[in-house]
Write a protein that holds these residues in place. Structure first.
Motif, PDB file in Angstrom:
ATOM      1  N   LEU A 161      -8.274  -4.801  -4.027  1.00 50.88           N
ATOM      2  CA  LEU A 161      -7.558  -3.996  -3.039  1.00 50.88           C
ATOM      3  C   LEU A 161      -6.259  -4.680  -2.639  1.00 50.88           C
ATOM      4  CD1 LEU A 161     -10.619  -3.234  -0.732  1.00 50.88           C
ATOM      5  CD2 LEU A 161      -9.385  -1.527  -2.061  1.00 50.88           C
ATOM      6  N   ARG A 172      -6.158   2.628 -11.805  1.00 45.59           N
ATOM      7  CA  ARG A 172      -7.302   2.843 -10.907  1.00 45.59           C
ATOM      8  C   ARG A 172      -8.551   2.209 -11.485  1.00 45.59           C
ATOM      9  NH1 ARG A 172      -9.150   3.630  -7.179  1.00 45.59           N
ATOM     10  NH2 ARG A 172      -9.953   5.723  -6.828  1.00 45.59           N
ATOM     11  N   GLY A 182     -15.181   4.920  -3.450  1.00 54.21           N
ATOM     12  CA  GLY A 182     -14.060   5.007  -4.365  1.00 54.21           C
ATOM     13  C   GLY A 182     -12.694   4.954  -3.708  1.00 54.21           C
ATOM     14  N   LYS A 183     -12.662   4.677  -2.410  1.00 58.84           N
ATOM     15  CA  LYS A 183     -11.381   4.635  -1.700  1.00 58.84           C
ATOM     16  C   LYS A 183     -11.207   3.298  -0.992  1.00 58.84           C
ATOM     17  CE  LYS A 183     -10.842   9.586  -1.024  1.00 58.84           C
ATOM     18  NZ  LYS A 183     -10.477  10.655  -0.056  1.00 58.84           N
ATOM     19  N   GLY A 184      -9.970   3.030  -0.592  1.00 56.43           N
ATOM     20  CA  GLY A 184      -9.708   1.835   0.172  1.00 56.43           C
ATOM     21  C   GLY A 184     -10.063   2.031   1.632  1.00 56.43           C
ATOM     22  N   PRO A 185     -10.186   0.951   2.379  1.00 52.67           N
ATOM     23  CA  PRO A 185     -10.485   1.071   3.811  1.00 52.67           C
ATOM     24  C   PRO A 185      -9.390   1.838   4.543  1.00 52.67           C
ATOM     25  CG  PRO A 185     -10.856  -1.184   3.037  1.00 52.67           C
ATOM     26  CD  PRO A 185     -10.155  -0.456   1.939  1.00 52.67           C
ATOM     27  N   PHE A 198      -4.304   0.018   3.381  1.00 48.47           N
ATOM     28  CA  PHE A 198      -4.891  -0.351   2.095  1.00 48.47           C
ATOM     29  C   PHE A 198      -4.619   0.714   1.044  1.00 48.47           C
ATOM     30  CE2 PHE A 198      -7.588  -4.104   2.548  1.00 48.47           C
ATOM     31  CZ  PHE A 198      -7.587  -4.280   3.923  1.00 48.47           C
ATOM     32  N   GLY A 199      -4.506   0.274  -0.203  1.00 48.36           N
ATOM     33  CA  GLY A 199      -4.511   1.187  -1.333  1.00 48.36           C
ATOM     34  C   GLY A 199      -5.944   1.531  -1.713  1.00 48.36           C
ATOM     35  N   SER A 200      -6.090   2.385  -2.730  1.00 47.64           N
ATOM     36  CA  SER A 200      -7.421   2.813  -3.167  1.00 47.64           C
ATOM     37  C   SER A 200      -8.092   1.802  -4.085  1.00 47.64           C
ATOM     38  CB  SER A 200      -7.343   4.153  -3.890  1.00 47.64           C
ATOM     39  OG  SER A 200      -6.962   5.169  -2.983  1.00 47.64           O
ATOM     40  N   TYR A 256     -12.517  -0.422  10.272  1.00 40.34           N
ATOM     41  CA  TYR A 256     -12.063   0.436   9.198  1.00 40.34           C
ATOM     42  C   TYR A 256     -13.224   1.319   8.752  1.00 40.34           C
ATOM     43  CZ  TYR A 256      -7.734  -2.172   8.313  1.00 40.34           C
ATOM     44  OH  TYR A 256      -6.494  -2.747   8.426  1.00 40.34           O
ATOM     45  N   GLN A 278     -14.563   3.252   5.223  1.00 39.80           N
ATOM     46  CA  GLN A 278     -14.354   3.277   3.784  1.00 39.80           C
ATOM     47  C   GLN A 278     -15.270   4.306   3.143  1.00 39.80           C
ATOM     48  OE1 GLN A 278     -15.035  -0.405   1.557  1.00 39.80           O
ATOM     49  NE2 GLN A 278     -13.413   0.149   0.134  1.00 39.80           N
ATOM     50  N   LEU A 322     -16.395  -0.874   8.293  1.00 36.30           N
ATOM     51  CA  LEU A 322     -16.103  -2.298   8.138  1.00 36.30           C
ATOM     52  C   LEU A 322     -15.445  -2.845   9.393  1.00 36.30           C
ATOM     53  CD1 LEU A 322     -14.510  -2.072   4.578  1.00 36.30           C
ATOM     54  CD2 LEU A 322     -16.677  -3.191   5.094  1.00 36.30           C
TER      55      LEU A 322
END
Lengths: 114, 109
Positions: free
Chosen positions: A91, A9, B41-44, A105-107, B36, B38, B87
């Motif tokens: 990403l 991460r 600290g996270k993905g979309p 998507f991942g984080s 999207y 967001q 986004l």
């Protein structure tokens, strides 16, 4: 797994060090994308795989960046001789096919080069 | 050159105050227009895909619309939990997503 998993991460690298970022896509997803997101910006395309074939690598910023997906599932993005400008969130996204199936998507992996 | 531009860059709303986010696009062979969300600290997180001018999609307090040059994300009676970066992205004829820079929304109680 239920989602796209990325590891680590967080990664802190000294300038000049090589790093490897891993992406585990959703099982069965044939398409896999890597994006780079600078702070306060939208993600920018790096490269795209369909199964194990890398179909588009036009977004890779230099020849220090290399991506692979040898068995059509897990993918690794490698950055050689890291520079400060490589600091960003990386990403990974996967999809069953193309846009009609959506992209998950991942984080992300936050890379900091010091 | 393919390009997606979002406005405003940041938006502050009071809870319940409706507004719209804009996404202007120039994407050759557009195959889909994506929205999207967001969180830090996270993905979309996927919200909507629109495919043709005139199309509209809704989800809770959000509604996305599409014209030949723009897309709008309408937020009706927002709540603090709607605070996030939104986004917009166009899918080109090569399949990759071209993102805008995002609109950061803050909803105050």
């Amino acid at each position: 797994g239920a989602g796209v998993s990325q590891s680590p991460r967080y990664k802190v690298a000294k300038r000049g060090q090589d790093v490897a970022l891993r992406c585990d896509p959703i099982s069965g997803h044939v398409s896999l994308f890597w994006y780079q997101q600078a702070l306060g910006q939208g993600p920018e395309f790096l490269t795209y795989f369909q199964n194990e074939a890398q179909l588009d690598k036009s977004g890779l910023p230099s020849d220090r960046f290399f991506a692979e997906r040898p068995e059509g599932s897990v993918s690794t993005l490698k950055i050689q001789r890291t520079q400060q400008e490589d600091s960003a969130v990386y990403l990974c996204a996967s999809s069953l096919g193309r846009e009609r199936y959506g992209y998950t998507f991942g984080s992300g992996t936050r890379l900091t080069v010091v | 050159e393919d390009q997606v531009t979002q406005s405003p860059e940041a938006l502050r709303l009071q809870e319940g105050e409706s507004s719209s986010l804009n996404c202007s696009y120039t994407v050759s062979g557009l195959r889909g227009l994506f929205w999207y969300r967001q969180d830090p600290g996270k993905g979309p997180e996927f919200l909507f895909t629109l495919y043709s001018a005139g199309e509209e999609k809704e989800k809770e307090r959000l509604k996305a619309t599409l014209t030949k040059k723009e897309s709008f994300l309408h937020i009706t009676a927002p709540k603090p939990e709607d605070s996030a970066t939104y986004l917009c992205a166009g899918s080109s004829n090569t399949g990759k997503l071209i993102f805008g820079q995002g609109t950061t929304l803050q909803v105050k109680p």
